[in-house]
Design an enzyme around this catalytic site. Structure first.
Site, PDB file in Angstrom:
ATOM      1  N   GLY A  98       7.451  12.651  -4.811  1.00  0.00           N
ATOM      2  CA  GLY A  98       6.211  13.404  -4.940  1.00  0.00           C
ATOM      3  C   GLY A  98       5.509  13.139  -6.255  1.00  0.00           C
ATOM      4  O   GLY A  98       6.013  12.462  -7.143  1.00  0.00           O
ATOM      5  N   ARG A 101       3.515  13.715 -11.992  1.00  0.00           N
ATOM      6  CA  ARG A 101       2.578  13.868 -13.112  1.00  0.00           C
ATOM      7  C   ARG A 101       1.161  13.510 -12.695  1.00  0.00           C
ATOM      8  O   ARG A 101       0.304  13.230 -13.536  1.00  0.00           O
ATOM      9  CB  ARG A 101       3.009  12.999 -14.295  1.00  0.00           C
ATOM     10  CG  ARG A 101       3.075  11.513 -14.015  1.00  0.00           C
ATOM     11  CD  ARG A 101       3.786  10.777 -15.125  1.00  0.00           C
ATOM     12  NE  ARG A 101       3.834   9.356 -14.855  1.00  0.00           N
ATOM     13  CZ  ARG A 101       3.217   8.433 -15.587  1.00  0.00           C
ATOM     14  NH1 ARG A 101       2.501   8.793 -16.620  1.00  0.00           N
ATOM     15  NH2 ARG A 101       3.335   7.160 -15.292  1.00  0.00           N
ATOM     16  N   ASP A 133       7.851  16.033 -18.062  1.00  0.00           N
ATOM     17  CA  ASP A 133       6.780  16.836 -18.650  1.00  0.00           C
ATOM     18  C   ASP A 133       5.450  16.676 -17.933  1.00  0.00           C
ATOM     19  O   ASP A 133       4.484  17.388 -18.228  1.00  0.00           O
ATOM     20  CB  ASP A 133       6.623  16.515 -20.139  1.00  0.00           C
ATOM     21  CG  ASP A 133       6.252  15.050 -20.406  1.00  0.00           C
ATOM     22  OD1 ASP A 133       5.944  14.327 -19.444  1.00  0.00           O
ATOM     23  OD2 ASP A 133       6.295  14.655 -21.581  1.00  0.00           O
ATOM     24  N   ARG A 184      -7.920   8.403 -11.660  1.00  0.00           N
ATOM     25  CA  ARG A 184      -7.744   7.264 -10.753  1.00  0.00           C
ATOM     26  C   ARG A 184      -8.482   7.528  -9.436  1.00  0.00           C
ATOM     27  O   ARG A 184      -8.454   8.631  -8.904  1.00  0.00           O
ATOM     28  CB  ARG A 184      -6.249   7.054 -10.497  1.00  0.00           C
ATOM     29  CG  ARG A 184      -5.928   5.867  -9.626  1.00  0.00           C
ATOM     30  CD  ARG A 184      -4.473   5.478  -9.743  1.00  0.00           C
ATOM     31  NE  ARG A 184      -3.556   6.436  -9.145  1.00  0.00           N
ATOM     32  CZ  ARG A 184      -2.229   6.307  -9.176  1.00  0.00           C
ATOM     33  NH1 ARG A 184      -1.680   5.267  -9.777  1.00  0.00           N
ATOM     34  NH2 ARG A 184      -1.448   7.204  -8.611  1.00  0.00           N
ATOM     35  N   ASP A 260       7.493   4.037  -2.521  1.00  0.00           N
ATOM     36  CA  ASP A 260       6.553   5.077  -2.941  1.00  0.00           C
ATOM     37  C   ASP A 260       5.404   4.500  -3.758  1.00  0.00           C
ATOM     38  O   ASP A 260       4.475   5.231  -4.123  1.00  0.00           O
ATOM     39  CB  ASP A 260       7.270   6.167  -3.738  1.00  0.00           C
ATOM     40  CG  ASP A 260       8.042   5.618  -4.927  1.00  0.00           C
ATOM     41  OD1 ASP A 260       9.042   4.923  -4.688  1.00  0.00           O
ATOM     42  OD2 ASP A 260       7.662   5.879  -6.083  1.00  0.00           O
TER      43      ASP A 260
END
Length: 501
Positions: A98, A101, A133, A184, A260
């Protein structure tokens, strides 16, 4: 009596006209997740041309870009989500990955009616962060911006960079680094791993919903096929075969071709430890985490097929009620991928050496040149660009100088000239076609690292801006930027690239 609002105020369009189809799918497809605010965002770069292509309000985004592209300010219509997916990472299956970030702000329809995702990368932790993070360092953000925009200019399907911001906050990796976020744009962020996420859970209903969504969004022409899910596998295979062939044509090495990181739309995505080859060697690897060369330059076509096989496995329940029948049909598509790739690769390589028609000996002629280039440590980009110049000029000095032994390529040149005599085009037309197929400029690793170093250490973005300018016109000579066409000196060589995580 109160006055009505003015027509301009009442009907003013939002800066980004979101229309979010993926967020309308069932909740198991994503997690609702707002970006985490940052301390002091500063707009580093805004891609005005792309914003206009997307139909966005350029003036508003220029004015408020730091807040918007950092995630500090959510625009009306945005439905921020983190997408769920799984994936094979270096051959090992991970059932839940998944967006750890990345946060999908929403979708827009561009001026051509194409649906495009707008996503923040480095926008903070999500439920998929796995103790990370959720942030990105400035260096990887600049690398993604540079390489993705260069790929677009080269004519290769790719995600795009809309903006880059610094966050005013540190991120902690091996050292403390300045934080940043890249915005993006993609046809979609749906991956092979998205299908694997539901297949691993035996959730056939969600697989069907996902497949129908992909067909409607990316392949509407196959919606009414007798077997649309088999046709979906064929369509993805065709786009990936064409994409990976084009990578090889320009010496690109993705570095992390995990499932992925493979889109079903056929776009290049996730520019982590990616790099462009200098001296030609099919075994070239740059990624620091690819210790066994799984994703080396020459291995990319086979990995593309391996990834497609994983996609085919997920579609088995949809292709046919009989698993045996479905497997047989899917295997036929997977096997045909090799022929698809070879056709795309050979057609592109013919163009690179100036051939318009086809002859049986062309493959051997191309392979012979590549073998000499490898033996003689010839720079991949420079050799083909100089070959294009040689078509209109009999002086072989520059081309031959690309090889350690300039005389080593003379027998090949004799065979090549003999072959060109049977090609129907004029010399001028051939030279023009070759120049359009052989870039003068690529984002060379040492130039990217120089730009990153100046930005990270001195907050100097002038090299970053110069690199973007020259790479926006890769097929033009640009004498003012001639040094950017040259390969690195021995002391400048960058032998390893790193993931941005």
């Amino acid at each position: 009596m109160s006055s009505l609002p003015s027509e301009t105020a009442a009907f003013q369009a939002p800066p980004v006209p979101f229309d979010n189809s993926y967020a309308r799918l069932p909740q198991q497809f994503f997690a609702d997740q707002a970006p985490t605010a940052v301390a002091a965002p500063r707009l580093i770069k805004f891609n005005e041309a792309l914003a206009r292509e997307l139909g966005l309000d350029v003036a508003a985004l220029e004015r408020d870009g730091a807040a918007i592209f950092s995630g500090n300010q959510l625009l009306p219509g945005s439905q921020p989500i983190a997408m769920a997916y799984a994936g094979h990472q270096f051959g090992n299956f991970v059932p839940q990955l998944g967006d750890g970030r990345a946060i999908l702000l929403g979708e827009v329809k561009d001026r051509n009616g194409r649906r495009r995702d707008i996503q923040l990368k480095g926008a903070g932790p999500t439920p998929f962060s796995r103790r990370g993070d959720g942030r990105a360092a400035l260096g990887p953000v600049l690398r993604e911006y540079i390489v993705s925009e260069a790929m677009h200019a080269l004519g290769i399907p790719t995600t795009r960079a809309l903006a880059a911001v610094s966050t005013g906050e540190p991120v902690y990796r091996e050292t403390v680094l300045p934080g940043a976020i890249v915005t993006r744009v993609a046809a979609s962020h749906i991956r092979v791993g998205t299908f694997q996420f539901f297949a691993a859970r035996g959730d056939t209903d969600s697989l069907r919903i996902l497949a129908d969504h992909v067909i409607a969004r990316h392949y509407p022409e196959i919606r009414d096929r007798v077997n649309p899910y088999l046709a979906l596998l064929e369509a993805v295979a065709e786009r990936q075969a064409a994409l990976i062939a084009r990578w090889l044509h320009v010496g690109f090495i993705h570095g992390v071709m995990n499932t992925d990181n493979m889109t079903v739309s056929g776009e290049t995505i996730d520019f982590g430890p990616c790099a462009f080859m200098d001296a030609y060697d099919p075994a070239t690897v740059f990624s620091s985490i690819d210790r066994n060369g799984r994703y080396a330059y020459a291995n990319q076509p086979a990995i593309g097929q391996w990834n497609l096989a994983r996609l085919g496995e997920t579609l088995i329940p949809l292709i046919d009620p009989s698993a045996d029948t479905a497997i047989g049909l899917a295997n036929t598509v997977i096997k045909a991928y090799g022929e698809r790739f070879q056709a795309h690769w050979l057609a592109g390589m013919r163009t690179k050496i100036g051939l318009a028609n086809e002859e049986d000996g062309d493959l051997e002629l191309i392979q012979s040149l590549l073998a000499i280039m490898q033996q003689q440590s010839a720079d991949f980009t420079l050799a083909f660009r100089r070959l294009a110049s040689l078509v209109a000029d009999d002086d072989v000095t520059d081309f031959a100088a690309t090889f350690e032994d300039p005389h080593s390529v003379t027998p090949w040149l004799d065979r090549w000239r003999e072959r060109l005599e049977r090609d129907p085009r004029t010399t001028a037309a051939r030279a023009q076609a070759m120049r359009k197929a052989n870039p003068a400029f690529i984002p060379r690793n040492h130039r990217i690292e120089q730009a990153i170093q100046a930005a990270v250490e001195d907050e100097d973005f002038s090299l970053f801006e110069a690199l973007l300018e020259v790479l926006s016109k890769p097929y033009e000579d640009q004498p003012a930027f001639a040094p950017y066409a040259e390969p690195p000196l021995p002391a400048e060589r960058v032998l390893q690239t790193f993931c941005g995580t």
